[in-house]
Motif scaffolding. Sequence first.
Motif, short mmCIF file in Angstrom:
data_model
loop_
_atom_site.label_atom_id
_atom_site.label_comp_id
_atom_site.label_asym_id
_atom_site.label_seq_id
_atom_site.Cartn_x
_atom_site.Cartn_y
_atom_site.Cartn_z
N ALA A 85 49.10 30.36 42.04
CA ALA A 85 48.45 31.59 41.56
C ALA A 85 48.78 31.81 40.09
CB ALA A 85 48.90 32.78 42.40
N GLU A 86 50.04 31.60 39.74
CA GLU A 86 50.46 31.74 38.34
C GLU A 86 49.87 30.61 37.50
OE1 GLU A 86 51.76 33.27 35.08
OE2 GLU A 86 52.35 34.25 36.94
N ALA A 87 49.80 29.42 38.04
CA ALA A 87 49.27 28.27 37.31
C ALA A 87 47.81 28.48 36.95
CB ALA A 87 49.43 26.99 38.14
N ALA A 88 47.05 29.09 37.85
CA ALA A 88 45.63 29.33 37.59
C ALA A 88 45.45 30.24 36.39
CB ALA A 88 44.98 29.94 38.83
N LEU A 89 46.28 31.27 36.28
CA LEU A 89 46.23 32.16 35.12
C LEU A 89 46.58 31.42 33.84
CD1 LEU A 89 47.88 35.42 36.51
CD2 LEU A 89 45.47 35.08 36.00
N ALA A 90 47.63 30.58 33.93
CA ALA A 90 48.07 29.83 32.75
C ALA A 90 46.99 28.83 32.31
CB ALA A 90 49.37 29.10 33.07
N THR A 91 46.34 28.19 33.28
CA THR A 91 45.30 27.21 32.96
C THR A 91 44.14 27.85 32.21
OG1 THR A 91 45.85 25.90 34.92
CG2 THR A 91 43.67 25.56 33.96
N TRP A 92 43.81 29.05 32.59
CA TRP A 92 42.70 29.75 31.94
C TRP A 92 43.15 30.56 30.74
CZ3 TRP A 92 37.44 29.79 32.76
CH2 TRP A 92 36.98 29.02 33.84
N GLY A 93 44.44 30.51 30.42
CA GLY A 93 44.95 31.24 29.27
C GLY A 93 44.95 32.74 29.46
N LEU A 94 45.13 33.17 30.71
CA LEU A 94 45.10 34.61 31.02
C LEU A 94 46.50 35.21 31.13
CD1 LEU A 94 42.29 34.48 33.72
CD2 LEU A 94 42.07 35.07 31.31
N LYS B 232 39.41 22.95 34.89
CA LYS B 232 40.17 24.18 35.09
C LYS B 232 40.04 24.74 36.50
CE LYS B 232 40.09 25.94 30.34
NZ LYS B 232 39.68 27.08 29.48
N GLY B 233 38.98 24.36 37.18
CA GLY B 233 38.75 24.95 38.48
C GLY B 233 38.13 26.33 38.34
N ARG B 234 38.04 27.04 39.44
CA ARG B 234 37.43 28.36 39.43
C ARG B 234 38.34 29.37 38.72
NH1 ARG B 234 35.61 30.73 45.10
NH2 ARG B 234 34.22 28.90 44.89
N LYS B 235 37.71 30.21 37.91
CA LYS B 235 38.49 31.24 37.21
C LYS B 235 39.12 32.18 38.22
CE LYS B 235 38.17 34.60 33.45
NZ LYS B 235 37.29 35.24 32.44
N PRO B 236 40.39 32.54 38.05
CA PRO B 236 41.05 33.43 38.99
C PRO B 236 40.30 34.75 39.17
CG PRO B 236 42.65 32.47 37.49
CD PRO B 236 41.29 32.11 36.97
N SER B 237 40.29 35.25 40.38
CA SER B 237 39.60 36.50 40.69
C SER B 237 40.53 37.70 40.51
CB SER B 237 39.09 36.46 42.14
OG SER B 237 40.17 36.26 43.04
N TYR B 238 41.63 37.50 39.78
CA TYR B 238 42.62 38.55 39.57
C TYR B 238 43.18 38.43 38.17
CZ TYR B 238 45.29 34.39 40.72
OH TYR B 238 45.75 33.10 40.76
N THR B 239 43.71 39.51 37.65
CA THR B 239 44.35 39.52 36.34
C THR B 239 45.86 39.38 36.52
OG1 THR B 239 44.68 41.92 36.33
CG2 THR B 239 42.56 41.09 35.49
N ARG B 240 46.56 39.24 35.42
CA ARG B 240 48.02 39.13 35.51
C ARG B 240 48.62 40.45 36.03
NH1 ARG B 240 51.31 35.45 34.09
NH2 ARG B 240 49.71 34.29 32.94
N ASP B 241 48.03 41.56 35.66
CA ASP B 241 48.51 42.85 36.15
C ASP B 241 48.31 42.96 37.66
OD1 ASP B 241 49.56 45.46 35.92
OD2 ASP B 241 47.56 46.30 35.95
N GLN B 242 47.16 42.49 38.15
CA GLN B 242 46.91 42.53 39.59
C GLN B 242 47.87 41.61 40.33
OE1 GLN B 242 42.69 41.59 39.16
NE2 GLN B 242 42.14 43.52 40.18
N LEU B 243 48.16 40.45 39.75
CA LEU B 243 49.12 39.54 40.37
C LEU B 243 50.50 40.18 40.43
CD1 LEU B 243 49.82 36.80 41.58
CD2 LEU B 243 50.14 35.91 39.26
N ALA B 244 50.87 40.89 39.36
CA ALA B 244 52.17 41.57 39.35
C ALA B 244 52.23 42.65 40.43
CB ALA B 244 52.42 42.20 37.97
#
Length: 212
Positions: A203-212, A155-167
């Motif tokens: 950036a979006e893929a990282a969230l999807a990979t971690w199920g976020l 999965k790689g490193r867990k994103p340091s942001y949430t979906r809301d922060q990305l938005a």
Amino acid sequence: MATILYARVSTVEQTIEHQRTQAEAAGFKIDKVVSDDGVSGVNVPLAERSQGKRLFDMLRSGDTLVVRWVDRLGRNYQDVCDTIRTFMRQGVVIRTVINSMTFDGATKDPMQMAVRDALIAFMAATAQAQAEATKAAQKAGIAHAKTSAEAKAYKGRKPSYTRDQLATIRDMLSEQAGVAQIAAAANVSRQTVYRVIENPVAAEAALATWGL
């Protein structure tokens, strides 16, 4: 005369309180908060949302309607334009937290009206375009996460942001905000903002990979 904040959240990461905190930090003294939770700004016009209907009934001439940005009213070009113009005709002043924009029907000068209406149209079009771009990026990110062998194995490193922060980052990038301003508003590092700029699909893929 009342100052009313309208907040809309469409994902579990977003909160009404965050939008109120942003408004108060920008200097607004909020008298009332009207909010819709889990409602799409693309598919559901403001007048058809449960609290959107309440907002139409509540606002009076002289009131100020505060929104984080016009995309909280909606992400459909025609609906946003119609909504803002309806409120202005009623004597309501619309103000945004981001970029401190003000829209009202006070001016009668044709040139000023033309500039105002053109700006409303531009912001409404930007809101819809951003929604469409976000949807495309989400689809690309999910597809990338599903098909990448590396993503399946690691999965790689867990994103340091949430979906809301990305938005928030995407919204402010579309408004030509600076990196430092975006980082502060989204509560992320400047490096995170730069990574989103360089590769929004990843950036979006990282969230999807971690199920976020």
